[in-house]
Every structure is written in C-alpha cells, then in structure tokens.
Write a protein that holds these residues in place. Sequence first.
Motif, short mmCIF file in Angstrom:
data_model
loop_
_atom_site.label_atom_id
_atom_site.label_comp_id
_atom_site.label_asym_id
_atom_site.label_seq_id
_atom_site.Cartn_x
_atom_site.Cartn_y
_atom_site.Cartn_z
N MET A 35 -9.73 66.84 96.92
CA MET A 35 -9.28 67.74 97.98
C MET A 35 -10.18 67.66 99.21
O MET A 35 -9.69 67.64 100.34
CB MET A 35 -9.21 69.18 97.47
N TRP A 36 -11.52 67.63 99.01
CA TRP A 36 -12.34 67.62 100.22
C TRP A 36 -12.34 66.24 100.89
O TRP A 36 -12.48 66.14 102.10
CB TRP A 36 -13.72 68.19 100.00
N GLY A 37 -12.14 65.18 100.10
CA GLY A 37 -11.96 63.87 100.73
C GLY A 37 -10.67 63.82 101.52
O GLY A 37 -10.61 63.31 102.64
N PHE A 38 -9.61 64.39 100.94
CA PHE A 38 -8.30 64.44 101.57
C PHE A 38 -8.34 65.22 102.89
O PHE A 38 -7.91 64.73 103.93
CB PHE A 38 -7.31 65.09 100.60
N ILE A 39 -8.89 66.43 102.83
CA ILE A 39 -8.89 67.29 104.02
C ILE A 39 -9.79 66.73 105.11
O ILE A 39 -9.49 66.81 106.30
CB ILE A 39 -9.31 68.73 103.64
N THR A 40 -10.93 66.14 104.73
CA THR A 40 -11.83 65.57 105.72
C THR A 40 -11.15 64.47 106.52
O THR A 40 -11.26 64.39 107.75
CB THR A 40 -13.10 65.01 105.04
N VAL A 41 -10.40 63.60 105.84
CA VAL A 41 -9.80 62.45 106.50
C VAL A 41 -8.52 62.82 107.24
O VAL A 41 -8.09 62.08 108.13
CB VAL A 41 -9.57 61.31 105.49
N ILE A 42 -7.92 63.97 106.92
CA ILE A 42 -6.78 64.43 107.73
C ILE A 42 -7.20 64.52 109.19
O ILE A 42 -6.40 64.31 110.10
CB ILE A 42 -6.27 65.79 107.22
N ASN A 43 -8.48 64.84 109.42
CA ASN A 43 -8.98 64.92 110.80
C ASN A 43 -8.70 63.65 111.58
O ASN A 43 -8.45 63.69 112.79
CB ASN A 43 -10.50 65.17 110.81
N ASN A 44 -8.78 62.49 110.91
CA ASN A 44 -8.63 61.23 111.62
C ASN A 44 -7.22 61.04 112.17
O ASN A 44 -7.03 60.35 113.17
CB ASN A 44 -8.99 60.06 110.70
N THR A 45 -6.22 61.64 111.52
CA THR A 45 -4.87 61.62 112.07
C THR A 45 -4.62 62.84 112.96
O THR A 45 -3.77 62.81 113.84
CB THR A 45 -3.81 61.58 110.95
N LEU A 46 -5.38 63.91 112.72
CA LEU A 46 -5.23 65.12 113.53
C LEU A 46 -5.76 64.91 114.95
O LEU A 46 -5.21 65.45 115.91
CB LEU A 46 -5.96 66.28 112.86
N LEU A 47 -6.81 64.11 115.08
CA LEU A 47 -7.45 63.94 116.39
C LEU A 47 -6.52 63.38 117.45
O LEU A 47 -6.43 63.94 118.55
CB LEU A 47 -8.72 63.08 116.26
N PRO A 48 -5.82 62.26 117.21
CA PRO A 48 -4.90 61.78 118.24
C PRO A 48 -3.78 62.76 118.52
O PRO A 48 -3.28 62.84 119.65
CB PRO A 48 -4.36 60.46 117.65
#
Length: 451
Positions: A35-48
Amino acid sequence: MAEPAISAGQVSSANQSGTPAYTKALTLLASLFFMWGFITVINNTLLPHLRSVFELNYTQTTLIESVWFIAYFVASIPSAKLIERIGYQKALVTGLLIMAAGAMGMTLAASLPSYYVTLVMLFVIASGITLLQVAANPYVAVIGSPETASSRLNLVQAMNSAGTMFAPIFGAYLILGRTKGGTSEAGTVLTQAERLADAQSTILPYAMVAVALVILAIIIARFPLPSIGSATSRASKEERKKHSLWKHRNLVFGVPAIFIYLIAEIGVANLFVNFVAQPDIAGLTFEKAGHYLTFLWGGMMVGRFVGSAIMMRVRAETVLAAFSIGAFLVMLVTVFTSGPMAMWALILVGFFHSIMFPTIFTLGIRGLGPLTEEGSGLLIMAIAGGALVVVQGWMADIYGLQLSFLLTAACELYVLFYALWGSKVTNPLSMPTAEDDDKGERAATVQPAAS
C-alpha cells in the motif's frame, strides 16, 4: 521509495521454535508494504495531472514531492516516540488511519479545487506512511527466526515493488485516462471548465484508496499479531562516548551520498511522464506516458535481483561503481539525444539506480561497531534529500526539462566518487557482544531496500 534501517535483537522464545506461527501475520503486513509503495508512486502520475489542472510551472510541480519528503523528515522521530508509547500494532492502525484521512482530504482538494489543500493532504498521507515504515520494518524483522530476518524483509519489500509497479497503471487509467489534460497532446490549453472537471477526476481513485486503507486498519486492529518479545539491545552510553562518528570516512561521505542519490531517483520518477510526453521525445499523452513509468520501476526491481547475485562474487564497492557509471552514461544519452532513444535511456536508469540506496547504506555503516545505531539514524535522515527535487524543477523552468537531467548525471558522479574512495573504512570498530553489555543482547543490523 527508501525505508528505515533497524537494529533487531533476538526475538521472543515463542517465535524461535521454528513453527510458522507468524506466517499469517507476515502475509498481512506485506499488504502494508504494497500500500505505501502504491500510494507513493501514484504521485508520479498525479504530478502531471496537477500541473495541467493548476497550470503549475516545474518548480511548483516538484514542490509537491518536496512536501512529501519534508513530511518523511519531520515525522520520523515523532513516529518512533509514538510507537514507544502505544506499541507496534496500534501504531500500524494509526498510520493507516492517518493515510486514509489524507486520502479523503485529497477528495476535498479536488472538489474545491485547491493546490495548497493538495499539498497539506499529501503531507498528511506521507506522515502516515512514515509511521508505517518506522513500525512495520522492525516488527517484520523480529516476529520470526533471526536467521531468516533478511529473507522476510526482502519478501515484504518485493510487495512494495509490486505496489510501485501497479500504481502507474492505476493512475494512468483512473486519473490521467479520465481527464482532458491526460488524454490530450502536451501543450494543449484547457478551458476553466475542463480544468475543473479534470481536478474532480481524482475524487474516485482517492476515495477508493481511503476505503481500502480503513478496511486494512480494521483487519490489523482485530488480528492477533504475535508478540515481538524483548526490545532490541543498544550499546551502552559509556561505550559510545569513547568513539566519534566523524572519524569514519565511509559514514561521513555516505550521508551526502544518500542525500544526493535521492535527488536523482525522485527527480527521474517525478518528471518522467512530462519528459516522455514532449513532442521531440515520444509525443505521448500523459496517460500513455504513465504506462511506461511501470518499466522504470520494473527495472529497479530487476536490478535488485541482478545486483544481489553479482555481489555474491564481486565487492559491493565495485558493483556500485559500475552501476553509477552506467547511470551516468544513460543520463547523458537522455540529455543529448531525442526520440525513443532518450525515452528508453531514462527508463534504463531505473535499473542502474536499483542497488544504490541499499549498497550505499551498507557501506556507510560498515565498521561502526557500537556507533552503528547512530550512524544508521544519520543515513535515514539523509533520505530527506528527495525534497531537493525542487531544484531540478527550477532548472527545468529556466534551462528546459531535458537539460535539467544534467543534475541527475552530476548526482551519479558523486555516487561513483563514494564507491571508489568515500566508502573506504577508517578506524573500524567491533560490534559489542552480550558480554560487553549486561543490558543488551547481541545486535544484528537489518537493512531494507529503497522504494
């Protein structure tokens, strides 16, 4: 994303019997790492996505990730104190509920929409993840036999890698794929109504995440987690006073090595989608570019297995030097070429980055003896270097996104310097045994990998 190191002592006698009594607990805890790996990397698609919705420059975009790492830095010590007061199981539940509150807050930020509320809620989510990391790592290490502690940590961290690989697909479909900005070519100007609709597209995915976190918190709260036994031992204060951390070259240069490496890793991940979407690189929509982010994280996972196998026969310093040279070369290709070659070069840097955090950390604490715990703490605090990704955002605004990756190349050169010279051990000390410290048991250092 990177995780804290711990010093684990012997486990309770109940768990030393060799029976798989802790297997169900380990399986449940693996879901936390996912879960924390998942949520952390969501940022990478959230940023653009946020860059398009709020019309942000690159400095403002990368500030989002800086806030994430500032939370990691700020919340680590309070998390340790909270765990000491309420125990591991309640701390795990608390961390999940904090993350759920932040995820629900993200739906509020999307409804307004508000850039500053988004920053606050991401800080809340990151604080919850920090608490999970500080609590879950030592728990996983000590609920079973000490001989298999490293194996258990690698197992659950593989779930962390699975989360980082799955998140870009989730983000690409449910965030970028449902927005006008995410499915349009780079440079498309959105109307006010389109930006508002795009902002509200994050409500569903973050609501889903919040519900999943609450359910997981309830399960862990009701699950009979086994006792971890006695606390880990520490070298006596008198013994530590005899030595100085600053006499150990491998630690002194290792702290900035971790700090600088995090700038490189986070900068590549955060700006990847924007870079690949550029017309002279791949010309993809943000949605399609988000799918390629999976290859970046997948390369890091593969690199860990390859690097681990190589290190069984080759010195860690040599492998680190080779990987840093590889990373430097592919970053030069990224900066000075265009089209698919530049895109795949940036993807390939994930493979070369894979071993850097765990190898630097291992070299940094080598020979510290009774100072290992303090040295580990300094290396963990250096993870805050990820907050300086905003420097690359500033460079991208002034000199262009592609040239900003020269900063990444420079970071690889420092890692090479560390591998060749900075990691050499000076004034090595021995680890104290049980006889050296009446209050402690023999300590075993366990070092997790980066996420």
